[in-house]
Design a protein around this motif. Sequence first.
Motif, PDB file in Angstrom:
ATOM      1  N   LEU A 186     -22.928  36.783  -8.356  1.00 52.39           N
ATOM      2  CA  LEU A 186     -21.581  36.207  -8.365  1.00 52.39           C
ATOM      3  C   LEU A 186     -20.538  37.204  -7.909  1.00 52.39           C
ATOM      4  O   LEU A 186     -20.693  38.413  -8.079  1.00 52.39           O
ATOM      5  CB  LEU A 186     -21.222  35.728  -9.781  1.00 52.39           C
ATOM      6  CG  LEU A 186     -22.140  34.713 -10.446  1.00 52.39           C
ATOM      7  CD1 LEU A 186     -21.563  34.310 -11.797  1.00 52.39           C
ATOM      8  CD2 LEU A 186     -22.336  33.498  -9.572  1.00 52.39           C
ATOM      9  N   GLU A 242     -15.647  34.669  -9.587  1.00 51.51           N
ATOM     10  CA  GLU A 242     -16.538  33.562  -9.962  1.00 51.51           C
ATOM     11  C   GLU A 242     -17.095  33.772 -11.358  1.00 51.51           C
ATOM     12  O   GLU A 242     -17.195  32.824 -12.147  1.00 51.51           O
ATOM     13  CB  GLU A 242     -17.678  33.452  -8.952  1.00 51.51           C
ATOM     14  CG  GLU A 242     -17.226  33.012  -7.567  1.00 51.51           C
ATOM     15  CD  GLU A 242     -18.324  33.096  -6.528  1.00 51.51           C
ATOM     16  OE1 GLU A 242     -18.143  32.535  -5.426  1.00 51.51           O
ATOM     17  OE2 GLU A 242     -19.367  33.719  -6.798  1.00 51.51           O
ATOM     18  N   GLY A 243     -17.468  35.007 -11.673  1.00 53.21           N
ATOM     19  CA  GLY A 243     -17.999  35.292 -12.998  1.00 53.21           C
ATOM     20  C   GLY A 243     -16.970  35.080 -14.093  1.00 53.21           C
ATOM     21  O   GLY A 243     -17.271  34.519 -15.154  1.00 53.21           O
ATOM     22  N   LEU A 291     -16.113  31.312 -14.960  1.00 53.82           N
ATOM     23  CA  LEU A 291     -17.154  30.452 -15.523  1.00 53.82           C
ATOM     24  C   LEU A 291     -16.676  29.767 -16.801  1.00 53.82           C
ATOM     25  O   LEU A 291     -16.055  30.391 -17.663  1.00 53.82           O
ATOM     26  CB  LEU A 291     -18.409  31.267 -15.826  1.00 53.82           C
ATOM     27  CG  LEU A 291     -19.262  31.716 -14.638  1.00 53.82           C
ATOM     28  CD1 LEU A 291     -20.418  32.570 -15.129  1.00 53.82           C
ATOM     29  CD2 LEU A 291     -19.779  30.519 -13.850  1.00 53.82           C
ATOM     30  N   ASP A 296     -20.680  25.395 -17.318  1.00 54.05           N
ATOM     31  CA  ASP A 296     -21.292  25.861 -16.072  1.00 54.05           C
ATOM     32  C   ASP A 296     -22.592  26.628 -16.298  1.00 54.05           C
ATOM     33  O   ASP A 296     -23.313  26.913 -15.342  1.00 54.05           O
ATOM     34  CB  ASP A 296     -20.314  26.766 -15.305  1.00 54.05           C
ATOM     35  CG  ASP A 296     -19.038  26.041 -14.916  1.00 54.05           C
ATOM     36  OD1 ASP A 296     -19.113  24.816 -14.696  1.00 54.05           O
ATOM     37  OD2 ASP A 296     -17.977  26.689 -14.841  1.00 54.05           O
ATOM     38  N   VAL A 328     -21.569  27.415  -9.947  1.00 52.15           N
ATOM     39  CA  VAL A 328     -20.344  28.093  -9.522  1.00 52.15           C
ATOM     40  C   VAL A 328     -19.473  27.048  -8.843  1.00 52.15           C
ATOM     41  O   VAL A 328     -19.813  26.547  -7.763  1.00 52.15           O
ATOM     42  CB  VAL A 328     -20.650  29.249  -8.542  1.00 52.15           C
ATOM     43  CG1 VAL A 328     -19.367  30.001  -8.201  1.00 52.15           C
ATOM     44  CG2 VAL A 328     -21.687  30.190  -9.137  1.00 52.15           C
ATOM     45  N   ALA A 378     -15.893  27.678  -5.452  1.00 52.46           N
ATOM     46  CA  ALA A 378     -16.060  29.055  -4.998  1.00 52.46           C
ATOM     47  C   ALA A 378     -15.295  29.269  -3.707  1.00 52.46           C
ATOM     48  O   ALA A 378     -14.495  28.433  -3.292  1.00 52.46           O
ATOM     49  CB  ALA A 378     -17.545  29.357  -4.800  1.00 52.46           C
ATOM     50  N   SER A 425     -18.936  24.292  -4.137  1.00 50.41           N
ATOM     51  CA  SER A 425     -19.676  24.661  -5.331  1.00 50.41           C
ATOM     52  C   SER A 425     -21.127  24.942  -4.966  1.00 50.41           C
ATOM     53  O   SER A 425     -21.624  24.453  -3.950  1.00 50.41           O
ATOM     54  CB  SER A 425     -19.603  23.536  -6.369  1.00 50.41           C
ATOM     55  OG  SER A 425     -18.259  23.307  -6.757  1.00 50.41           O
TER      56      SER A 425
END
Length: 280
Positions: free
Chosen positions: A137, A141-142, A145, A149, A159, A162, A167
């Motif tokens: 990721l 993105e991390g 979350l 998810d 994800v 993004a 996604s």
Amino acid sequence: MESRPKKLLDQVRDTIRLKHYSYRTEQSYVAWIRRYILFHNKRHPKEMGHAEIEAFLTSLAVDGQVSASTQNQALSALLFLYRYVLQQELEGPLDAVRAKRSRYLPTVLSKDEVQMVLQQVSGVPGLVLKVLYGSGLRLTEGLHLRIKDVDFAQHQIVVRDAKGHESRVTMLPISLIEPLQVHLQQVRQLHERDLNQGYGSVYLPFALERKYPNADRAWIWQFVFPSFSRSRDPRGEVVRRHHLHESGVQRSLKSAVQAARIAKRVGCHTLRHSFATHLS
């Protein structure tokens, strides 16, 4: 009494929010548009066009020596201003001096180097970094979350929205399942305390908050990596618990790289490159 028309930058903010752009994009676009106006001695953009945009972009490349990505970001902000706020189409190509694209290979750590770095980081930042490497990721993105998810049964992470507003599904390593579950137990306790104190709200994307009035307090919408403190939403007056700030994770990684004595230029995105390399 007639209400005064909104200032231009407020119109920009309203249009950005109407199109559901991120808060970071809003900050960036507003800053570039303000800089463009100041560059031309506070002239209104309606009075300007191709020549003024070209002069501004050229100055960024020649005088400011900005990177190509920075210049492109400035251009995107100005195109947004003219197209969606002022509703003026700019006909023809822009003939500005373009910044040179940097040409360097991304840093990739060996598996041993990754383990050396990750061993130097503990707590929540350490878990974030393990998720970035284990699932490939990006940092944003991390941190974005949500509980919904993470699919422990299927060993995968979804994800959403993004880069490119698309996604995707990526793997969730078995080694991360137990640490994440223990972490989420603590997050749930934190969320329940917030609810008991009259808070517990989280930012919802797009128009979901209006469509589902109580969803912002639902467990599934909470961030996997919530901030340690509550704060006032910059786009409103609601006090919420946002996700962790990027800078804290970045500082932890920098300290870990120094402690591991790895003489490479390492950032959070390095873990993503390393994931892709080790996966192949």
